[in-house]
Write an enzyme that holds these catalytic residues in place. Structure first.
Site, short mmCIF file in Angstrom:
data_model
loop_
_atom_site.label_atom_id
_atom_site.label_comp_id
_atom_site.label_asym_id
_atom_site.label_seq_id
_atom_site.Cartn_x
_atom_site.Cartn_y
_atom_site.Cartn_z
N GLY A 18 38.99 28.19 38.06
CA GLY A 18 38.34 29.49 38.25
C GLY A 18 37.11 29.59 37.38
CE LYS A 39 49.74 27.89 40.60
NZ LYS A 39 50.96 28.40 39.98
CB THR A 47 37.40 33.16 40.02
OG1 THR A 47 37.89 33.04 38.68
CG2 THR A 47 35.88 33.17 40.03
N GLY A 52 34.32 43.78 42.46
CA GLY A 52 33.36 44.68 41.79
C GLY A 52 32.18 43.96 41.20
CD GLU A 118 33.85 47.79 38.65
OE1 GLU A 118 34.43 47.41 39.67
OE2 GLU A 118 33.68 47.06 37.66
CG HIS A 240 42.78 47.69 40.85
ND1 HIS A 240 42.44 48.72 41.70
CD2 HIS A 240 41.61 47.14 40.47
CE1 HIS A 240 41.12 48.76 41.82
NE2 HIS A 240 40.59 47.82 41.08
NE ARG A 286 40.30 48.67 37.00
CZ ARG A 286 39.86 47.48 37.20
NH1 ARG A 286 40.56 46.45 36.84
NH2 ARG A 286 38.71 47.31 37.79
CG HIS A 347 43.93 44.12 39.02
ND1 HIS A 347 43.55 43.49 40.18
CD2 HIS A 347 42.80 44.31 38.30
CE1 HIS A 347 42.24 43.31 40.17
NE2 HIS A 347 41.77 43.77 39.02
CD GLU A 371 44.20 37.62 34.88
OE1 GLU A 371 43.29 37.38 35.71
OE2 GLU A 371 45.19 38.33 35.14
NE ARG A 382 40.59 43.30 33.43
CZ ARG A 382 39.95 43.32 34.60
NH1 ARG A 382 38.69 42.94 34.68
NH2 ARG A 382 40.56 43.71 35.69
P1 FAD Z 1 41.58 32.06 38.08
O1 FAD Z 1 40.30 32.34 38.72
O2 FAD Z 1 42.75 32.85 38.51
O3 FAD Z 1 41.89 30.52 38.29
C1 FAD Z 1 43.12 29.98 37.89
C2 FAD Z 1 43.09 28.49 38.21
O4 FAD Z 1 44.19 27.87 37.56
C3 FAD Z 1 43.23 28.15 39.68
O5 FAD Z 1 42.35 27.09 39.95
C4 FAD Z 1 44.68 27.66 39.80
O6 FAD Z 1 44.88 26.75 40.84
C5 FAD Z 1 44.85 27.00 38.48
N1 FAD Z 1 46.22 26.85 38.02
C6 FAD Z 1 47.14 27.82 37.77
N2 FAD Z 1 48.28 27.26 37.33
C7 FAD Z 1 48.08 25.92 37.30
C8 FAD Z 1 48.89 24.81 36.95
N3 FAD Z 1 50.16 24.93 36.54
N4 FAD Z 1 48.35 23.57 37.04
C9 FAD Z 1 47.08 23.39 37.48
N5 FAD Z 1 46.28 24.42 37.82
C10 FAD Z 1 46.76 25.66 37.73
N6 FAD Z 1 37.37 40.75 37.18
C11 FAD Z 1 36.11 41.13 36.98
O7 FAD Z 1 35.57 40.94 35.89
N7 FAD Z 1 35.41 41.72 37.99
C12 FAD Z 1 35.94 41.95 39.21
O8 FAD Z 1 35.27 42.47 40.08
C13 FAD Z 1 37.28 41.56 39.44
N8 FAD Z 1 37.87 41.78 40.63
C14 FAD Z 1 39.12 41.28 40.87
C15 FAD Z 1 39.67 41.40 42.14
C16 FAD Z 1 40.90 40.84 42.41
C17 FAD Z 1 41.51 40.97 43.78
C18 FAD Z 1 41.60 40.14 41.39
C19 FAD Z 1 42.93 39.51 41.67
C20 FAD Z 1 41.06 40.04 40.12
C21 FAD Z 1 39.82 40.61 39.85
N9 FAD Z 1 39.24 40.51 38.59
C22 FAD Z 1 37.96 40.93 38.38
C23 FAD Z 1 39.90 39.73 37.54
C24 FAD Z 1 39.25 38.33 37.51
O9 FAD Z 1 38.95 37.94 38.81
C25 FAD Z 1 40.16 37.31 36.88
O10 FAD Z 1 40.65 37.78 35.66
C26 FAD Z 1 39.39 36.01 36.61
O11 FAD Z 1 38.76 35.58 37.78
C27 FAD Z 1 40.33 34.96 36.09
O12 FAD Z 1 39.62 33.76 36.03
P2 FAD Z 1 40.33 32.48 35.46
O13 FAD Z 1 39.33 31.38 35.48
O14 FAD Z 1 40.98 32.80 34.17
O15 FAD Z 1 41.53 32.18 36.48
C1 SIN Z 2 37.45 45.95 41.22
O1 SIN Z 2 36.52 45.57 41.93
O2 SIN Z 2 37.92 47.08 41.26
C2 SIN Z 2 38.05 44.98 40.28
C3 SIN Z 2 37.27 44.95 39.05
C4 SIN Z 2 38.06 44.35 37.94
O3 SIN Z 2 39.24 44.09 38.06
O4 SIN Z 2 37.45 44.14 36.88
#
Ligand code: FAD
Ligand code: SIN
Length: 535
Positions: A18, A39, A47, A52, A118, A240, A286, A347, A371, A382
């Site tokens: 991500g 995975k 991501t 938003g 927001e 959320h 939130r 969320h 995250e 957050r």
């Molecule tokens: P992720 O993007 O969740 O990626 C996790 C990765 O880890 C994936 O590639 C997965 O395959 C891999 N993985 C997991 N477990 C394993 C394992 N055991 N072995 C190998 N790989 C593994 N945040 C904002 O700031 N703005 C927004 O507008 C926003 N909107 C959102 C909307 C939605 C619907 C959601 C669900 C979240 C939103 N968030 C938003 C939160 C934000 O998107 C996430 O917190 C952020 O993208 C997390 O990024 P990351 O790189 O930590 O993990």
């Molecule tokens: C949203 O677009 O409401 C999600 C934003 C966030 O989780 O930060």
């Protein structure tokens, strides 16, 4: 075919593709060999679904102090100020970096980004790509990784971290790599690494209703906990306020940006109820909005609330929210003509694996970013759109630190024993896994949700403890499957959430417990857990 050999060594093993993992990979690639594992499909993660946008100080009426202040207020006294400062101050550079990689953000003039608003933000400061910001960021980051020849292997699930203790090496514990299961072949590879980076995202799947995709099973937190790393603040799970309420809609988020642009929350009788709960109404933080919706639904016995956008021109809705508009339409809801049915859903995991300001965990050679981590940025709640920003800032910071550590030298790769499958048999009871998975998620939703009580937490603890025992037996008897690995992780994460929630005898931020409905300054501290605390 399994693209990994049964044994490999890399300088940087990045678990997760991500925003956090790919940022790390891009920043680390010029310092050593990088292997990114995901995975499922490589783009699949939270991501990709972010709507938003990314919060940062970009507008003429904004400044760092305001963004810092808004983040601290949302965090309800538990943010770590240094983490907030670095994230906010490095934000604008990170946005420019994204644009240099080709991320197309919406503009209101050729030289000015369009910024949305927001909840909890005192200024317009959320940069976005329509209502599919995450998809655009993930696309550009993956393209940049491909252009630099960074190796990304999908369908590889890290099962457990390998510590020096597990490898029979004396001295202080450090992380040497990970065991990795290939989803199709069932082969477990042994990957040793100079540094292992957890970028595995969140754990929303521990709850029955969530905005999160299927990969969000808390693997990173669970693996880190089992390896002995310190975990903190798992009681602060963000719900959320507005996910689409429709029997066929699985986890579809209705972005907070809709409320930012004037959306009104109504109950089933059509009353705009937020005014009765908070003077900031729809743009309160939130936790407040989610609790208000929950209270209003319970008071009236309604199944859902409604987000009303019908007072805004259809052309405006189509221009700013084309994805949400089209998705609602698929479910027979025309948001320009009728209010959208919504409910709160799990969320975002605000706690996680404790790190310092460069992503280092409490175990040497193990980093956590995005995250999965608890950097101190979010405290007890957050601020919207601060998490993509955190992944960008800490992904880079961790990469620079890990590169320095590599150049300081780590000696020849140590020998890691092969994965020991024990007397594992072919799994024959898939139904047991599915049943336990379902039970766990229901227990978490019913007893450890938006409003908690000490009694419900005790009940959850008893049930999850039984489930963990069952899973443990099953785990060592049968061959590994991805479902079983994830179930084991979810059960550990559920227990971590319950345990942190039981410890905190006050209500603060996202943790609201009827037995202690007020904040208490004696609890102005993190809830810390290390291995052994759960048994
Ligand atoms: P992720 O993007 O969740 O990626 C996790 C990765 O880890 C994936 O590639 C997965 O395959 C891999 N993985 C997991 N477990 C394993 C394992 N055991 N072995 C190998 N790989 C593994 N945040 C904002 O700031 N703005 C927004 O507008 C926003 N909107 C959102 C909307 C939605 C619907 C959601 C669900 C979240 C939103 N968030 C938003 C939160 C934000 O998107 C996430 O917190 C952020 O993208 C997390 O990024 P990351 O790189 O930590 O993990
Ligand atoms: C949203 O677009 O409401 C999600 C934003 C966030 O989780 O930060």
């Amino acid at each position: 075919m399994n693209a990994l050999s049964e044994r490999e060594h890399v300088d940087f093993l990045v678990l997760g593709g991500g925003v956090a993992g790919l940022t790390f990979a891009l920043e680390a690639a010029s310092h050593g060999s990088v292997l990114v594992l995901t995975k499922r499909q490589r783009s699949e993660g939270s991501t990709q679904y972010a709507q938003g946008g990314v919060a940062s100080v970009l507008g003429p009426d904004d400044d760092f102090d305001l963004h810092i202040q808004d983040t601290l207020v949302a965090g309800a006294g538990l943010c770590r100020r240094e983490a907030v400062e670095v994230t906010v101050r490095e934000g604008p550079d990170r946005i420019r970096w994204l644009m240099s990689l080709g991320v197309e953000l919406d503009r209101e003039a050729p030289d000015r980004l369009h910024l949305t608003r927001e909840g909890g933000h005192s200024r317009r400061r959320v940069a976005h790509a329509k209502d599919t910001t995450g998809r655009e960021i993930e696309r550009a980051l993956l393209a940049a990784c491909d252009a630099r020849g960074i190796r990304i292997e999908e369908d590889h699930l890290a099962v457990d971290l390998v510590t020096s203790g597990k490898a029979g090496i004396g001295g202080p514990s450090r992380v040497l790599g990970a065991y990795v299961l290939h989803r199709d072949t069932g082969v477990v590879s042994t990957i040793s690494a100079g540094a292992t980076i957890l970028a595995t995202g969140g754990s929303g799947k521990v709850y029955l209703y969530t905005s999160n995709p299927d990969v969000a099973t808390g693997d990173g937190v669970a693996m880190a906990y089992r390896a002995g790393a310190t975990v903190a603040n798992m009681e602060f799970f963000q719900f959320h306020p507005t996910c689409l309420f429709h029997p066929q809609a699985k986890s579809f988020l209705i972005s907070e940006a809709l409320r930012g642009e004037g959306g009104i929350l109504r109950n089933a009788a059509g009353e705009a109820f937020m005014v009765r709960y908070d003077p900031r109404k729809e743009l309160a933080p939130r936790d407040v909005v989610a609790r208000s919706i929950d209270a209003e639904m319970k008071k009236r016995g309604d199944d859902c609330a409604f987000l009303d956008m019908t007072h805004l021109p259809k052309s405006f809705l189509l221009e700013h929210f084309p994805h949400i508009y089209a998705t609602c339409k698929e479910f027979g809801i025309d948001m320009a003509a009728q209010p959208i049915p919504v409910v709160p859903a799990a969320h975002y995991q605000c706690g996680g694996v404790v790190t310092d300001l460069v992503g280092r965990t409490s175990i040497p050679r193990l980093y956590a970013i995005g995250e999965v981590s608890c950097t101190g940025l979010h405290g007890a709640n957050r601020l919207a759109s601060n998490s993509l920003l955190e992944g960008l800032v800490f992904g880079r910071r961790a990469a620079l630190r890990a590169a320095d550590e590599l150049s300081e030298g780590s000696g020849p790769p140590p020998h890691i024993p092969d994965w020991n499958p024990g007397a594992a048999l072919a799994p024959e009871e898939g139904v047991v896994v599915a049943h336990n998975w379902d039970e766990l998620r229901r227990v978490m939703w019913n007893y450890v949700g938006i409003v908690r009580t000490q009694k419900r937490l005790e009940r959850a603890r008893t049930r999850i403890s039984m489930l963990r025992n069952e899973i443990r037996d099953y785990y060592w008897q049968y061959n590994l499957t991805p479902d079983l690995v994830e179930l084991r992780n979810l059960a550990d994460v559920g227990m971590l959430i319950v345990e942190c929630a039981r410890q905190r005898k006050e209500s603060r931020g996202l943790h609201y417990i009827l037995d202690y409905p007020k904040s208490d300054d004696r609890w102005l501290r993190d809830t810390l857990i290390t291995r052994g605390d759960l048994e």
